[in-house]
Scaffold this motif. Structure first.
Motif, PDB file in Angstrom:
ATOM      1  N   THR A 110      14.326  -6.298 -33.717  1.00 14.23           N
ATOM      2  CA  THR A 110      14.139  -7.202 -34.518  1.00 14.23           C
ATOM      3  C   THR A 110      12.415  -6.993 -34.656  1.00 14.23           C
ATOM      4  OG1 THR A 110      13.400  -8.626 -32.605  1.00 14.23           O
ATOM      5  CG2 THR A 110      15.647  -8.990 -33.456  1.00 14.23           C
ATOM      6  N   PHE A 111      11.843  -6.344 -33.886  1.00 13.44           N
ATOM      7  CA  PHE A 111      10.591  -6.016 -34.089  1.00 13.44           C
ATOM      8  C   PHE A 111      10.470  -4.579 -34.941  1.00 13.44           C
ATOM      9  CE2 PHE A 111       6.406  -4.125 -32.801  1.00 13.44           C
ATOM     10  CZ  PHE A 111       5.706  -5.341 -32.842  1.00 13.44           C
ATOM     11  N   GLU A 112       9.788  -4.623 -36.083  1.00 13.29           N
ATOM     12  CA  GLU A 112       9.724  -3.633 -36.952  1.00 13.29           C
ATOM     13  C   GLU A 112       8.719  -2.813 -36.888  1.00 13.29           C
ATOM     14  OE1 GLU A 112      11.062  -4.871 -40.852  1.00 13.29           O
ATOM     15  OE2 GLU A 112      13.170  -5.354 -39.975  1.00 13.29           O
ATOM     16  N   ASP A 113       7.502  -3.291 -36.408  1.00 12.12           N
ATOM     17  CA  ASP A 113       6.286  -2.380 -36.576  1.00 12.12           C
ATOM     18  C   ASP A 113       6.062  -1.477 -35.498  1.00 12.12           C
ATOM     19  OD1 ASP A 113       3.826  -1.628 -37.276  1.00 12.12           O
ATOM     20  OD2 ASP A 113       2.793  -3.347 -36.259  1.00 12.12           O
ATOM     21  N   LEU A 114       7.003  -0.507 -35.580  1.00 16.33           N
ATOM     22  CA  LEU A 114       7.191   0.576 -34.422  1.00 16.33           C
ATOM     23  C   LEU A 114       7.622   1.914 -35.103  1.00 16.33           C
ATOM     24  CD1 LEU A 114      10.375   1.552 -34.130  1.00 16.33           C
ATOM     25  CD2 LEU A 114      10.472  -0.920 -33.165  1.00 16.33           C
ATOM     26  N   GLU A 115       7.423   3.136 -34.115  1.00 14.23           N
ATOM     27  CA  GLU A 115       7.594   4.356 -34.344  1.00 14.23           C
ATOM     28  C   GLU A 115       8.349   4.620 -33.206  1.00 14.23           C
ATOM     29  OE1 GLU A 115       4.466   6.963 -34.682  1.00 14.23           O
ATOM     30  OE2 GLU A 115       3.691   6.717 -32.805  1.00 14.23           O
ATOM     31  N   LEU A 116       9.442   5.643 -33.551  1.00 16.52           N
ATOM     32  CA  LEU A 116      10.202   6.170 -32.302  1.00 16.52           C
ATOM     33  C   LEU A 116      10.081   7.695 -32.418  1.00 16.52           C
ATOM     34  CD1 LEU A 116      12.405   6.627 -30.254  1.00 16.52           C
ATOM     35  CD2 LEU A 116      14.054   6.401 -31.918  1.00 16.52           C
ATOM     36  N   VAL A 117       9.053   8.053 -31.331  1.00 14.67           N
ATOM     37  CA  VAL A 117       8.778   9.536 -31.220  1.00 14.67           C
ATOM     38  C   VAL A 117       9.899  10.165 -30.271  1.00 14.67           C
ATOM     39  CG1 VAL A 117       6.933  11.187 -30.387  1.00 14.67           C
ATOM     40  CG2 VAL A 117       6.364   8.812 -31.377  1.00 14.67           C
ATOM     41  N   THR A 118      10.634  11.057 -30.738  1.00 10.87           N
ATOM     42  CA  THR A 118      11.684  11.745 -29.930  1.00 10.87           C
ATOM     43  C   THR A 118      11.328  13.126 -29.686  1.00 10.87           C
ATOM     44  OG1 THR A 118      13.010  12.293 -31.872  1.00 10.87           O
ATOM     45  CG2 THR A 118      13.360  10.178 -30.919  1.00 10.87           C
ATOM     46  N   VAL A 119      11.583  13.578 -28.468  1.00  2.00           N
ATOM     47  CA  VAL A 119      11.202  14.911 -28.129  1.00  2.00           C
ATOM     48  C   VAL A 119      12.602  15.928 -27.751  1.00  2.00           C
ATOM     49  CG1 VAL A 119       9.836  16.702 -26.596  1.00  2.00           C
ATOM     50  CG2 VAL A 119       8.675  14.420 -27.746  1.00  2.00           C
ATOM     51  N   ASP A 120      12.859  16.611 -28.670  1.00  2.00           N
ATOM     52  CA  ASP A 120      13.909  17.353 -28.425  1.00  2.00           C
ATOM     53  C   ASP A 120      13.362  18.520 -27.186  1.00  2.00           C
ATOM     54  OD1 ASP A 120      16.814  18.391 -28.252  1.00  2.00           O
ATOM     55  OD2 ASP A 120      15.915  20.167 -29.255  1.00  2.00           O
ATOM     56  N   ASP A 121      13.870  18.456 -26.035  1.00  2.00           N
ATOM     57  CA  ASP A 121      13.413  19.343 -24.919  1.00  2.00           C
ATOM     58  C   ASP A 121      14.361  20.428 -25.015  1.00  2.00           C
ATOM     59  OD1 ASP A 121      11.610  20.274 -22.695  1.00  2.00           O
ATOM     60  OD2 ASP A 121      13.126  19.301 -21.529  1.00  2.00           O
ATOM     61  N   GLY A 122      14.338  21.443 -26.000  1.00  2.00           N
ATOM     62  CA  GLY A 122      15.037  22.748 -26.096  1.00  2.00           C
ATOM     63  C   GLY A 122      16.287  22.575 -25.674  1.00  2.00           C
ATOM     64  N   SER A 123      16.954  21.627 -26.241  1.00  2.00           N
ATOM     65  CA  SER A 123      18.628  21.334 -26.204  1.00  2.00           C
ATOM     66  C   SER A 123      19.189  22.475 -26.582  1.00  2.00           C
ATOM     67  CB  SER A 123      19.037  20.201 -26.903  1.00  2.00           C
ATOM     68  OG  SER A 123      18.302  18.893 -26.275  1.00  2.00           O
ATOM     69  N   ASP A 124      20.482  22.623 -26.140  1.00  2.00           N
ATOM     70  CA  ASP A 124      21.303  23.661 -26.781  1.00  2.00           C
ATOM     71  C   ASP A 124      22.643  23.087 -27.177  1.00  2.00           C
ATOM     72  OD1 ASP A 124      22.828  23.512 -24.434  1.00  2.00           O
ATOM     73  OD2 ASP A 124      21.809  25.336 -23.283  1.00  2.00           O
ATOM     74  N   ASP A 125      22.726  21.950 -27.246  1.00  6.31           N
ATOM     75  CA  ASP A 125      23.960  21.336 -28.156  1.00  6.31           C
ATOM     76  C   ASP A 125      23.205  20.808 -29.383  1.00  6.31           C
ATOM     77  OD1 ASP A 125      22.235  19.202 -27.386  1.00  6.31           O
ATOM     78  OD2 ASP A 125      24.003  18.016 -26.378  1.00  6.31           O
ATOM     79  N   ASN A 126      23.995  19.744 -29.816  1.00  4.47           N
ATOM     80  CA  ASN A 126      23.629  19.216 -31.354  1.00  4.47           C
ATOM     81  C   ASN A 126      22.415  18.173 -31.493  1.00  4.47           C
ATOM     82  OD1 ASN A 126      24.345  19.677 -33.940  1.00  4.47           O
ATOM     83  ND2 ASN A 126      25.536  17.684 -33.901  1.00  4.47           N
ATOM     84  N   THR A 127      21.767  17.917 -30.447  1.00  2.50           N
ATOM     85  CA  THR A 127      20.752  17.035 -30.333  1.00  2.50           C
ATOM     86  C   THR A 127      19.700  17.071 -31.391  1.00  2.50           C
ATOM     87  OG1 THR A 127      20.974  16.681 -27.784  1.00  2.50           O
ATOM     88  CG2 THR A 127      18.845  16.117 -28.779  1.00  2.50           C
ATOM     89  N   ALA A 128      19.449  18.196 -31.531  1.00  9.81           N
ATOM     90  CA  ALA A 128      18.093  18.349 -32.462  1.00  9.81           C
ATOM     91  C   ALA A 128      18.691  18.286 -34.029  1.00  9.81           C
ATOM     92  CB  ALA A 128      17.615  20.015 -32.476  1.00  9.81           C
ATOM     93  N   GLU A 129      19.828  18.402 -34.371  1.00 12.48           N
ATOM     94  CA  GLU A 129      20.265  18.262 -35.638  1.00 12.48           C
ATOM     95  C   GLU A 129      20.459  16.707 -35.799  1.00 12.48           C
ATOM     96  OE1 GLU A 129      21.483  20.569 -33.568  1.00 12.48           O
ATOM     97  OE2 GLU A 129      20.656  22.220 -34.867  1.00 12.48           O
ATOM     98  N   ILE A 130      20.920  15.990 -34.654  1.00 11.01           N
ATOM     99  CA  ILE A 130      21.118  14.475 -34.908  1.00 11.01           C
ATOM    100  C   ILE A 130      19.570  13.781 -35.112  1.00 11.01           C
ATOM    101  CG2 ILE A 130      21.621  12.458 -33.671  1.00 11.01           C
ATOM    102  CD1 ILE A 130      23.975  14.126 -32.006  1.00 11.01           C
ATOM    103  N   LEU A 131      18.878  14.255 -34.395  1.00  6.05           N
ATOM    104  CA  LEU A 131      17.246  13.775 -34.567  1.00  6.05           C
ATOM    105  C   LEU A 131      16.744  14.017 -35.865  1.00  6.05           C
ATOM    106  CD1 LEU A 131      15.484  14.956 -31.215  1.00  6.05           C
ATOM    107  CD2 LEU A 131      16.924  12.630 -31.696  1.00  6.05           C
ATOM    108  N   LYS A 132      17.152  15.024 -36.569  1.00  7.86           N
ATOM    109  CA  LYS A 132      16.664  15.484 -37.964  1.00  7.86           C
ATOM    110  C   LYS A 132      17.461  14.730 -38.964  1.00  7.86           C
ATOM    111  CE  LYS A 132      15.760  20.226 -36.892  1.00  7.86           C
ATOM    112  NZ  LYS A 132      16.161  21.763 -37.310  1.00  7.86           N
ATOM    113  N   GLU A 133      18.670  14.156 -38.552  1.00  7.56           N
ATOM    114  CA  GLU A 133      19.462  13.343 -39.535  1.00  7.56           C
ATOM    115  C   GLU A 133      18.878  12.071 -39.533  1.00  7.56           C
ATOM    116  OE1 GLU A 133      23.690  13.468 -38.426  1.00  7.56           O
ATOM    117  OE2 GLU A 133      23.708  15.728 -38.764  1.00  7.56           O
ATOM    118  N   TYR A 134      18.539  11.394 -38.271  1.00  7.21           N
ATOM    119  CA  TYR A 134      17.981  10.056 -38.293  1.00  7.21           C
ATOM    120  C   TYR A 134      16.720   9.982 -38.816  1.00  7.21           C
ATOM    121  CZ  TYR A 134      21.986   7.590 -35.644  1.00  7.21           C
ATOM    122  OH  TYR A 134      23.017   7.183 -35.165  1.00  7.21           O
ATOM    123  N   ALA A 135      15.930  11.151 -38.699  1.00 10.57           N
ATOM    124  CA  ALA A 135      14.651  11.096 -39.334  1.00 10.57           C
ATOM    125  C   ALA A 135      14.583  11.319 -40.726  1.00 10.57           C
ATOM    126  CB  ALA A 135      13.753  12.252 -38.738  1.00 10.57           C
ATOM    127  N   ALA A 136      15.610  11.729 -41.162  1.00 12.63           N
ATOM    128  CA  ALA A 136      15.785  11.789 -42.789  1.00 12.63           C
ATOM    129  C   ALA A 136      15.795  10.571 -43.430  1.00 12.63           C
ATOM    130  CB  ALA A 136      16.780  12.636 -43.113  1.00 12.63           C
TER     131      ALA A 136
END
Length: 339
Positions: free
Chosen positions: A30-56
């Protein structure tokens, strides 16, 4: 655009099955004045791609991609990239309820003396198979006010780490998470409390704290019971010196092998043992390393000797506190629970 009010920081590692739901639980606050900083810590699964999709799809999500550093490196990288007045923690396998950020930010806005806040959490695991963890969640949910949290910090870590929100200025002043052979979240809280930071919780369940079998606290050596007692003992020793003087002398409630093993970490730092206390009549009157084991009715009156309880079993710890209160002992003044 200016900086957001709240930066939510989320370390991510091989979490493709859960990270999407965790992200949505933040972006749908409900609070919108935020940012979400995600750090992919060298994942070897599909985590990085998921983060990119949401960021787009949502510009509030700011992904960072690192070679594998571990949770402390990832958490601190997220904090370094955050620009909010308040910094919230979040894990990629948990779920924030819709009003979590709003209610925690409102508490910090309202109480300028509070430097770190949290909330009650809903246990997201199986109570039958993981009863110990469920009991722990029940216990931290009883600690709401600043005094309760401060006085019970040497029992166990009094927060669910992903429920924390803190002022960014305190991170600059007191430092972020430290890496070492200890639980980094517990060390930060002990360090900040020692520095006088007030901590309190929103008295509502605002986070679902899941309990997957691969949770780091189950599998990493820095989160073992021994690691918790090592870091706890260091800060408890500092507390005792500030309270009792440079050569603190205490009575120890609990003379069993487990209690003594955990207390020995504190004793090795320079605390002197006056006596032990036990309810087992077979132990009362015995001597352990030259120190007598007293029955609890032989404990000196409040004010004569400071007591530390190393009784850890569920129910027994609370019974010790009730007995001491009935004898006029005040927690923090005359005794502390240390297990």
């Amino acid at each position: 655009m200016g900086s957001p009010k709240v930066s939510v920081t989320m370390p991510c590692y091989n979490c493709e099955s859960t990270v999407g739901a965790a992200i949505e639980s933040i972006l749908n606050q409900t609070f919108e004045d935020l940012e979400l900083v995600t750090v992919d810590d060298g994942s070897d699964d599909n985590t990085a791609e998921i983060l990119k999709e949401y960021a787009a799809r949502d510009s509030r999500l700011k992904p960072i991609f690192l070679e594998h550093q571990g949770v402390v490196g990832a958490a601190n990288a997220a904090i370094s990239a955050a620009s909010g007045e308040y910094i919230a923690r979040m894990d990629a396998d948990d779920l924030a309820l819709p009003e979590r950020i709003a209610k925690q930010a409102e508490l910090l806005d309202r109480d300028q003396k509070t430097g770190l806040t949290s909330c009650r959490v809903e246990f997201g695991g199986d109570r039958e198979t993981h009863g110990g963890y469920a009991h722990y969640v029940d216990w931290i949910n009883t600690l709401i006010g600043a005094d309760e949290i401060a006085l019970n910090r040497f029992v166990e870590f009094p927060f669910a780490n992903p429920s924390i929100m803190m002022r960014s200025e305190l991170i600059e002043e007191l430092g972020p998470f430290r890496d070492g052979n200890f639980p980094e979240d517990y060390e930060l809280v002990l360090r900040w409390l020692e520095a006088g930071v007030k901590m309190r919780k929103v008295d509502e369940e605002l986070l679902i704290w899941n309990d997957p079998p691969d949770r780091l606290s189950r599998n990493h050596p820095k989160y073992t019971v021994e690691a918790f007692y090592r870091i706890k003992s260091e800060y408890l020793f500092n507390w005792l010196q500030n309270r009792l003087g440079p050569n603190p002398k205490v009575g120890i409630i609990g003379s069993g092998r487990t209690s003594r093993k955990r207390y020995e970490m504190l004793e090795s730092l320079g605390v002197e043992t006056a006596f032990y206390v036990d309810v087992d009549p077979r132990k009362v009157g015995m001597y352990i390393h030259g120190k007598k084991v007293l029955g609890r009715n032989e404990i000196p009156p409040a004010g004569e000797i400071f007591l530390l309880s190393y009784i850890a079993s569920w129910g027994a710890r609370e019974e010790v506190a009730e007995f001491l209160h009935s004898q006029g002992f005040v927690m923090g003044r005359d005794y502390l629970l240390a297990s």
